[in-house]
Design an enzyme around this catalytic site. Structure first.
Site, mmCIF file in Angstrom:
data_model
loop_
_atom_site.group_PDB
_atom_site.id
_atom_site.type_symbol
_atom_site.label_atom_id
_atom_site.label_comp_id
_atom_site.label_asym_id
_atom_site.label_seq_id
_atom_site.Cartn_x
_atom_site.Cartn_y
_atom_site.Cartn_z
ATOM 1 N N LYS A 34 0.838 -1.194 0.000
ATOM 2 C CA LYS A 34 0.000 0.000 0.000
ATOM 3 C C LYS A 34 0.880 1.254 0.000
ATOM 4 C CE LYS A 34 -3.626 -2.065 2.943
ATOM 5 N NZ LYS A 34 -4.810 -1.912 2.073
ATOM 6 N N GLU B 67 -5.872 -9.928 1.317
ATOM 7 C CA GLU B 67 -5.551 -11.002 2.269
ATOM 8 C C GLU B 67 -6.695 -11.343 3.210
ATOM 9 O OE1 GLU B 67 -5.812 -7.856 4.892
ATOM 10 O OE2 GLU B 67 -4.855 -7.847 2.928
ATOM 11 N N ARG C 176 -9.848 -11.975 2.779
ATOM 12 C CA ARG C 176 -10.671 -13.113 2.353
ATOM 13 C C ARG C 176 -9.920 -14.436 2.516
ATOM 14 N NH1 ARG C 176 -11.187 -10.216 -3.317
ATOM 15 N NH2 ARG C 176 -10.858 -8.507 -1.842
#
Length: 434
Positions: free
Chosen positions: A210, A282, A284
């Site tokens: 990110k 990540e 899920r």
């Protein structure tokens, strides 16, 4: 400062339709004689008072009922918790309700706001279990709670490959909390609900890293786990008398020589294989382990909660939690509970065709959508559906878009909101009566 309520208009000297006026060491909140609007006005007034640097208040007058007290508290709360509120006398049952809301709401908001340096995956699991034990003890149900925490390589050994894969890149071990609240004391008692929460205590995005601005609030990526823990605790406070199981899937998503990579394939307990095409999807991956475990308990219904997608926030902002499910009756039940508790939820689409939009050439499914323009919240839900046998019924997925605010609003301070605790507790209790 003393705070009173009035149904009279403020003097124009305070501005047209002003909601606040002042006299010496007293402030008056001016209501509009509309129950829902007035609750909002009280919360807005509390925010204005905090914005003026007021930290200690006394709520005076018979007009202060439970809902007005709660609205004021929600608006007055700040992450630093450097304030004091003296509440008026309420009837015993109403006083207990207010204190339970504060206890459970404070747990949720406080733990979401906590820095990742002190809230590791194992700590999150421990703190959640401790909170439920304490709640059960207050209401003479401590013997109803049992739990275990599975952590580190034991996760891999027991087949929880999603949590292990995401969390193995951190020195802070991944963990799974499995908690059983069983007030019946019957080990064979049916399970009313299974609650599955995403507990990513920090999300760097992994190798799909990110940007700093997007990463700065990622200590809050365990908001789903916090919300479900608070909701179960609040349901216990309101007299939950049926069995509920809580599964928290906890990990840190970091970069290291041991972190998972794009192209990795995870094989789950139910035989489904999933290709990792984005390490920042990540949540899920860890929830899948919890859903498989929850589904195996044959509960009446399953709720999972997760700060899962930016797509949900793009759709509804920070003002609503997003709901995705194919079970219209269960969604209707949820929205009835939300209306009764005055909490905002909004339904987003989830259809069978979304399940064909997460294709992989190397595994059964991929962890991101495979179409050029996909509905991100819907395809994330589609991924989760592969881990529930009868995904079309008795399952609610809540994408927790209203969990946290990066900037303040006229209702909320910066930080966690606690929205959803009452609604989910209400839903559990209402389903327990049917």
């Amino acid at each position: 400062m003393q705070i009173t309520l009035s149904n009279n208009l403020a003097n124009d000297a305070w501005g047209k339709n002003a909601i606040l006026s002042f006299d010496s060491n007293k402030a008056t909140i001016h209501l509009k004689n509309n129950e829902k609007t007035d609750r909002t006005l009280v919360q807005q007034a509390a925010r204005k008072l905090r914005g003026q640097g007021i930290k200690n208040v006394e709520l005076l007058g018979e007009e202060w009922d439970l809902e007005f007290c709660w609205a004021f508290y929600q608006g007055f709360y700040t992450a630093k918790q450097d304030y004091g509120i003296e509440f008026p006398h309420l009837d015993h049952d109403l006083q207990d309700e207010l204190l339970a809301r504060i206890e459970c709401g404070d747990f949720v908001r406080g733990i979401i706001n906590e820095p990742a340096q002190s809230l590791t995956p194992v700590k999150l699991a421990e703190r959640a279990a401790e909170f439920i034990l304490n709640q059960a003890d207050i209401y003479n149900e401590k013997s109803a709670v049992s739990f275990k925490i599975i952590s580190g390589e034991e996760l891999e050994q027991q087949g929880y490959h999603g949590i292990w894969t995401v969390g193995k890149g951190s020195a802070n071990l991944p963990a799974m909390l499995q908690l059983d609240f069983n007030p019946t004391q019957d080990p064979n008692a049916p399970v009313l609900a299974c609650l599955v929460g995403k507990g990513i205590t920090f999300d760097s995005g992994g190798y799909s890293i990110k940007p700093s601005d997007g990463m700065s609030t990622m200590r809050t990526d365990m908001g789903g786990a916090a919300l479900l823990t608070g909701a179960l605790g609040f349901a216990i406070a309101r007299g939950l008398n049926q069995r509920v199981k809580l599964y928290l899937c906890c990990a840190e998503n970091l970069i290291s020589n041991n972190a998972f990579k794009l192209g990795d394939i995870i094989t789950y307990k139910n035989g489904v294989t999933a290709e990792v095409l984005n390490t920042d999807a990540e949540g899920r991956l860890v929830l899948a382990d919890g859903l498989i475990e929850a589904d195996s308990q044959n509960p009446d219904f399953i709720i999972d909660c997760a700060t899962l997608t930016g797509a949900a926030k793009m759709a509804v902002g920070n003002d609503y939690h997003s709901v995705l499910s194919m079970d219209d009756d269960l969604v209707k039940n949820l929205f009835q509970s939300a209306q009764e508790e005055n909490e905002p939820f909004w339904r987003l689409p989830f259809e069978d065709f979304h399940r064909s939009q997460i294709n992989s050439s190397f595994a059964d499914i991929a962890n991101i959508g495979s179409v050029p323009v996909g509905a991100g919240a819907s395809t994330a839900t589609a991924f989760l559906s592969y881990f529930i046998k009868n995904y079309q019924q008795n399952w609610l997925h809540i994408d927790c878009s209203a969990t946290y605010r990066k900037s303040s609003s006229d209702l909320w301070a910066v930080g966690a909101t606690g929205i959803g605790v009452q609604t989910l507790a209400n839903l559990m209790l209402s389903k327990s009566l049917k």
